[in-house]
Design a protein around this motif. Sequence first.
Motif, PDB file in Angstrom:
ATOM      1  N   ILE A  74       7.047  64.109  21.289  1.00 13.75           N
ATOM      2  CA  ILE A  74       7.048  62.687  21.649  1.00 13.75           C
ATOM      3  C   ILE A  74       8.055  61.980  20.738  1.00 13.75           C
ATOM      4  CG2 ILE A  74       5.625  60.600  21.848  1.00 13.75           C
ATOM      5  CD1 ILE A  74       3.227  62.700  22.113  1.00 13.75           C
ATOM      6  N   PHE A  75       8.993  61.281  21.366  1.00 15.39           N
ATOM      7  CA  PHE A  75      10.054  60.592  20.621  1.00 15.39           C
ATOM      8  C   PHE A  75       9.817  59.083  20.669  1.00 15.39           C
ATOM      9  CE2 PHE A  75      13.316  63.820  19.733  1.00 15.39           C
ATOM     10  CZ  PHE A  75      12.829  64.886  20.475  1.00 15.39           C
ATOM     11  N   ASP A  76      10.037  58.420  19.547  1.00 17.63           N
ATOM     12  CA  ASP A  76       9.951  56.958  19.513  1.00 17.63           C
ATOM     13  C   ASP A  76      11.083  56.386  20.375  1.00 17.63           C
ATOM     14  OD1 ASP A  76      10.470  54.207  18.690  1.00 17.63           O
ATOM     15  OD2 ASP A  76       8.987  54.582  17.123  1.00 17.63           O
ATOM     16  N   ALA A  77      10.710  55.594  21.376  1.00 16.21           N
ATOM     17  CA  ALA A  77      11.708  55.085  22.325  1.00 16.21           C
ATOM     18  C   ALA A  77      12.664  54.089  21.666  1.00 16.21           C
ATOM     19  CB  ALA A  77      11.005  54.419  23.503  1.00 16.21           C
ATOM     20  N   HIS A  78      12.244  53.504  20.541  1.00 13.62           N
ATOM     21  CA  HIS A  78      13.095  52.506  19.881  1.00 13.62           C
ATOM     22  C   HIS A  78      14.063  53.149  18.892  1.00 13.62           C
ATOM     23  CE1 HIS A  78      10.569  49.132  21.334  1.00 13.62           C
ATOM     24  NE2 HIS A  78       9.612  50.039  21.260  1.00 13.62           N
ATOM     25  N   THR A  79      13.592  54.247  18.232  1.00 14.63           N
ATOM     26  CA  THR A  79      14.399  54.807  17.136  1.00 14.63           C
ATOM     27  C   THR A  79      14.921  56.216  17.422  1.00 14.63           C
ATOM     28  OG1 THR A  79      12.459  55.825  16.133  1.00 14.63           O
ATOM     29  CG2 THR A  79      12.964  53.545  15.461  1.00 14.63           C
ATOM     30  N   SER A  80      14.450  56.849  18.509  1.00 14.53           N
ATOM     31  CA  SER A  80      14.779  58.246  18.857  1.00 14.53           C
ATOM     32  C   SER A  80      14.165  59.262  17.894  1.00 14.53           C
ATOM     33  CB  SER A  80      16.296  58.501  18.896  1.00 14.53           C
ATOM     34  OG  SER A  80      16.905  57.748  19.891  1.00 14.53           O
ATOM     35  N   LEU A  81      13.311  58.811  16.958  1.00  7.38           N
ATOM     36  CA  LEU A  81      12.706  59.765  16.017  1.00  7.38           C
ATOM     37  C   LEU A  81      11.586  60.551  16.690  1.00  7.38           C
ATOM     38  CD1 LEU A  81      12.214  57.817  12.656  1.00  7.38           C
ATOM     39  CD2 LEU A  81      13.638  59.843  13.055  1.00  7.38           C
ATOM     40  N   PRO A  82      11.547  61.890  16.495  1.00  4.89           N
ATOM     41  CA  PRO A  82      10.372  62.634  16.975  1.00  4.89           C
ATOM     42  C   PRO A  82       9.166  62.235  16.132  1.00  4.89           C
ATOM     43  CG  PRO A  82      12.036  64.122  16.010  1.00  4.89           C
ATOM     44  CD  PRO A  82      12.552  62.736  15.847  1.00  4.89           C
ATOM     45  N   VAL A  83       8.062  61.815  16.792  1.00  2.00           N
ATOM     46  CA  VAL A  83       6.926  61.276  16.028  1.00  2.00           C
ATOM     47  C   VAL A  83       5.638  62.064  16.222  1.00  2.00           C
ATOM     48  CG1 VAL A  83       7.746  58.909  15.805  1.00  2.00           C
ATOM     49  CG2 VAL A  83       6.510  59.577  17.872  1.00  2.00           C
ATOM     50  N   THR A 187       7.749  57.322  23.538  1.00  2.00           N
ATOM     51  CA  THR A 187       6.671  56.343  23.413  1.00  2.00           C
ATOM     52  C   THR A 187       7.001  55.228  24.418  1.00  2.00           C
ATOM     53  OG1 THR A 187       7.913  55.232  21.680  1.00  2.00           O
ATOM     54  CG2 THR A 187       6.246  56.837  20.967  1.00  2.00           C
ATOM     55  N   PRO A 188       6.041  54.352  24.734  1.00  2.00           N
ATOM     56  CA  PRO A 188       6.325  53.305  25.723  1.00  2.00           C
ATOM     57  C   PRO A 188       7.352  52.286  25.229  1.00  2.00           C
ATOM     58  CG  PRO A 188       3.965  53.595  25.396  1.00  2.00           C
ATOM     59  CD  PRO A 188       4.643  54.341  24.300  1.00  2.00           C
ATOM     60  N   ILE A 189       8.106  51.773  26.182  1.00  2.00           N
ATOM     61  CA  ILE A 189       9.052  50.696  25.868  1.00  2.00           C
ATOM     62  C   ILE A 189       9.206  49.841  27.124  1.00  2.00           C
ATOM     63  CG2 ILE A 189      11.097  52.109  26.434  1.00  2.00           C
ATOM     64  CD1 ILE A 189      12.541  50.629  24.124  1.00  2.00           C
ATOM     65  N   GLN A 190       9.146  48.535  26.973  1.00  2.00           N
ATOM     66  CA  GLN A 190       9.247  47.595  28.098  1.00  2.00           C
ATOM     67  C   GLN A 190       8.343  48.013  29.266  1.00  2.00           C
ATOM     68  OE1 GLN A 190      13.257  46.416  29.274  1.00  2.00           O
ATOM     69  NE2 GLN A 190      14.005  47.101  27.285  1.00  2.00           N
ATOM     70  N   GLY A 191       7.114  48.408  28.949  1.00  4.22           N
ATOM     71  CA  GLY A 191       6.158  48.773  30.001  1.00  4.22           C
ATOM     72  C   GLY A 191       6.544  50.021  30.762  1.00  4.22           C
TER      73      GLY A 191
END
Length: 342
Positions: A74-83, A187-191
């Motif tokens: 799962i990657f953070d949609a804002h930062t591209s970091l794998p979380v 991760t979710p971003i803008q719904g």
Amino acid sequence: MSRRVLVVGAGLVGLGLAHGLHIRGAEVTVAERAPELSEVGWAITLSDLHRNALDRLGYPPSLWQREPMGYEYIFDAHTSLPVNTFEFGPTVMLERSLLQMRLLDPVRDLVRTGTAPVSVEDDAPVVGVRFDDGTTGEYDAVIGTDGVHSWIRRNALGGPAPLDIGCAVIRFRVPNRIGVTFAARTTPIQGSRLGYFLNDGGETLHCMLFINDPAGRHHDTPLSTLAERFAGLQGPLGHVVEAMRSEPDRLCVDIKQVTTSVWARGRVAIAGDAAHAMSPALGQGAGAGFEDAAVLSDLLTAPGLPVEHALAGYEQIRRPAVHDLQYRSFNAARELVLDEKP
Ligand SMILES: Cc1cc2nc3c(=O)[nH]c(=O)nc-3n(C[C@H](O)[C@H](O)[C@H](O)COP(=O)(O)OP(=O)(O)OC[C@H]3O[C@@H](n4cnc5c(N)ncnc54)[C@H](O)[C@@H]3O)c2cc1C
């Protein structure tokens, strides 16, 4: 004398049910409204429970032998970091058309295409059915596996229309040109939330975009427009975003849910999406339908058990289990797309 069962709808669940009943000695007819059974593309996931249900319906596990799906990042949609990572357990993925054709093969001769019921009268001890081609039939039981908009649910059982739950899923395929070896999602971003599974032995990325928006909103929205929600994403999901800009073929489905308090009355019942269409967020809908079909096949052919008892027992066993699954799928659909950042 063997029981005569009419199965209405030759989707995945109707075909599985027809075979489960047939191998237990029932006399089965499947009425399918579509003029022909066309193969439906895209992939489907099956858990070990679902494969067990298919085994009970007479389809051996060897038919669905695949490498388990394994895990996803799962990657953070804002930062591209794998979380985070998520384990799929023994779930496998296969082509939906392959599943459909394997279910159909042994029951092909039982299916009457281009035929739908126009009236169903439960006149114990038989159910009289009139079809839209003018023919009639008498059956010991009628099972509606006629999907989310089920005619049997609404007309024979007085059940409700499906509910729109305000989410859509868009599916598309992207060649795995970058050679990624694991599944991933954001991760979710803008719904919305973007992800993919590996398919075709890793050759293809089977992509899914969940969007938290009212029905119909995104049927015509270009993928390139939706890609902007994920602009700046790096890594394997960045490759998917790039591919969205060239508008690959896609399938957009508004997610509907069916919740009905009557699954069976007398000699008529519903199963599969007709009884419990749910969000595909957990990939459980067809599998739950196969479990319905396995229970129905056992009970409807149980020696000495009256049809009414078989169907009432089926509802008693399956409805609470599916209710819980539906609830979890609904929540998963909403959580998948709730933005975690302002
Ligand atoms: C995007 C998406 C992804 C999914 N992914 C998964 C997954 O990974 N794993 C999983 O388990 N499930 C998944 N599902 C759910 C799964 O696709 C459904 O639960 C399953 O296909 C339901 O099968 P069914 O046979 O009940 O209904 P359907 O497949 O809808 O079949 C109904 C059949 O009845 C026929 N019919 C309709 N009305 C009549 C009538 N009046 N008379 C005669 N015939 C009629 C139709 O033509 C059709 O052939 C997903 C769903 C979606 C939308």
